[in-house]
Write an enzyme that holds these catalytic residues in place. Structure first.
Site, mmCIF file in Angstrom:
data_model
loop_
_atom_site.group_PDB
_atom_site.id
_atom_site.type_symbol
_atom_site.label_atom_id
_atom_site.label_comp_id
_atom_site.label_asym_id
_atom_site.label_seq_id
_atom_site.Cartn_x
_atom_site.Cartn_y
_atom_site.Cartn_z
ATOM 1 N N LYS A 54 0.840 -1.200 0.000
ATOM 2 C CA LYS A 54 0.000 0.000 0.000
ATOM 3 C C LYS A 54 0.874 1.249 0.000
ATOM 4 O O LYS A 54 0.602 2.226 -0.711
ATOM 5 C CB LYS A 54 -0.933 -0.001 1.222
ATOM 6 C CG LYS A 54 -2.030 -1.060 1.150
ATOM 7 C CD LYS A 54 -2.802 -1.199 2.452
ATOM 8 C CE LYS A 54 -3.808 -2.351 2.367
ATOM 9 N NZ LYS A 54 -4.594 -2.563 3.595
ATOM 10 N N GLN A 98 -4.584 -1.702 9.871
ATOM 11 C CA GLN A 98 -4.521 -2.999 9.201
ATOM 12 C C GLN A 98 -5.108 -4.087 10.097
ATOM 13 O O GLN A 98 -4.797 -4.166 11.284
ATOM 14 C CB GLN A 98 -3.056 -3.321 8.832
ATOM 15 C CG GLN A 98 -2.886 -4.556 7.959
ATOM 16 C CD GLN A 98 -3.497 -4.417 6.568
ATOM 17 O OE1 GLN A 98 -3.586 -3.323 6.015
ATOM 18 N NE2 GLN A 98 -3.946 -5.524 6.003
ATOM 19 N N ASP A 121 -10.862 2.826 4.384
ATOM 20 C CA ASP A 121 -11.291 1.422 4.267
ATOM 21 C C ASP A 121 -12.822 1.312 4.211
ATOM 22 O O ASP A 121 -13.351 0.267 3.841
ATOM 23 C CB ASP A 121 -10.819 0.612 5.487
ATOM 24 C CG ASP A 121 -9.470 -0.056 5.272
ATOM 25 O OD1 ASP A 121 -9.140 -0.350 4.109
ATOM 26 O OD2 ASP A 121 -8.772 -0.296 6.274
HETATM 27 N N1 GUN Z 1 -7.004 -6.929 6.204
HETATM 28 C C1 GUN Z 1 -7.464 -7.636 5.140
HETATM 29 N N2 GUN Z 1 -8.040 -6.806 4.245
HETATM 30 C C2 GUN Z 1 -7.952 -5.569 4.753
HETATM 31 C C3 GUN Z 1 -8.365 -4.281 4.282
HETATM 32 O O1 GUN Z 1 -8.955 -4.118 3.206
HETATM 33 N N3 GUN Z 1 -8.076 -3.247 5.087
HETATM 34 C C4 GUN Z 1 -7.441 -3.391 6.275
HETATM 35 N N4 GUN Z 1 -7.221 -2.307 7.017
HETATM 36 N N5 GUN Z 1 -7.048 -4.554 6.742
HETATM 37 C C5 GUN Z 1 -7.302 -5.642 5.970
#
Ligand code: GUN
Length: 286
Positions: A54, A98, A121
């Site tokens: 990311k 996350q 998110d």
């Molecule tokens: N863990 C798995 N997928 C995601 C996501 O899309 N965002 C976040 N913050 N954690 C994740």
């Protein structure tokens, strides 16, 4: 018949270029660089890879990125304090924590603490509610990536029977809500299946668009697919054979009309849509 491969990696590259151009225009006009803050708690290897990817994607798009790391043993209060600081920091436009979080931390307490205007998110209850009501602030990244793939590959969603297997808060539930909304990218008839669904194969075989988001390697077999259907595989499962999806890809190729590979399908689109949301959070879109 051999299915058309839906190249999510190539589409993600196109979208990322579009975003890079928009970021550059935004910086020129407003003199502000969009900024994403990622919070990573602990040492989960997969999470470390996701967060690194990311950050790299942000850099390439001209978006500033911050990484805030906390120890595996950190308390809920310490994490909430960090979230509060990032909420208050005007230089931070988007924020993500996350997942998964360590067992001592209640994820729902943390996700509700994120400022909904920075919640790239789209996990905050306010943003989930807005999505359900058809007036989203942000669209959640993986469902948005799936929708973009269908739209940009000219796969007809309106009137189609979409069957989603997996009712997670991150993929299945929001995606069902998005595809059933009125208007472009929606108007589908959606069936959301899960572990208690009866006669699952009969249901999946009635899908024009079958979306697998269960997190079980090769769970969807060829006999569960209607000939000519579009198959979207959201799964990423680590096995002895490496990364595989939720669909038995090799067998499905002979039945489906179009299908996403793993890797190189939905995964890259998730990050592209995160960049989109970060730019929107900075005020450049919507
Ligand atoms: N863990 C798995 N997928 C995601 C996501 O899309 N965002 C976040 N913050 N954690 C994740």
């Amino acid at each position: 018949m051999t299915a058309r491969i839906l190249d999510g990696k190539a589409l993600a590259a196109t979208i990322r270029e579009e975003i890079r151009d928009e970021v550059s225009r935004f910086v020129e006009q407003r003199g502000v660089q969009p900024c994403l803050a990622a919070v990573l708690v602990g040492e989960d290897p997969a999470s470390q890879v996701y967060v690194r990817n990311k950050q790299r994607a942000c850099e390439r798009a001209g978006i500033a990125s911050q990484l805030h790391r906390l120890a595996e043993t950190c308390g809920e209060d310490e994490l909430l304090q960090l979230v509060a600081e990032l909420n208050a920091d005007p230089a931070v436009h988007g924020m993500l924590v996350q997942l998964p979080l360590p067992a001592q931390i209640r994820a729902e307490k943390v996700l509700v603490a994120v400022d909904p205007a920075k919640d790239v998110d789209a996990f905050h209850p306010e943003n989930v509610g807005r999505l359900v009501q058809g007036r989203p602030r942000f669209l959640p990244c993986t469902p948005h990536g799936v929708q973009q793939l269908l739209v940009r590959e000219s796969i007809e969603i309106a009137g189609a029977h979409v069957v989603i297997v997996g009712r997670s808060d991150i993929v299945g539930k929001p995606l069902a809500n998005m595809l059933v909304q009125r208007g472009a990218g929606g108007d589908a008839t959606v069936t959301l299946c899960h572990s208690r669904t009866r006669e699952l194969a009969d249901v999946t075989r009635s899908a024009d668009i079958l979306i697998a988001a269960i997190g079980r390697a090769r769970f969807i077999t060829a006999d569960m697919i209607k000939p000519g259907a579009t198959v979207i595989d959201v799964g990423i499962n680590r096995t002895d054979d490496g990364l595989v999806g939720d669909v038995d890809f090799e067998a499905a190729l002979a039945v489906a009309g179009a299908i996403t590979p793993v890797p190189g399908g939905v995964g890259p689109l998730t990050i592209a849509m995160l960049l989109h949301n970060t730019l929107a959070a900075a005020g450049a879109l919507i």
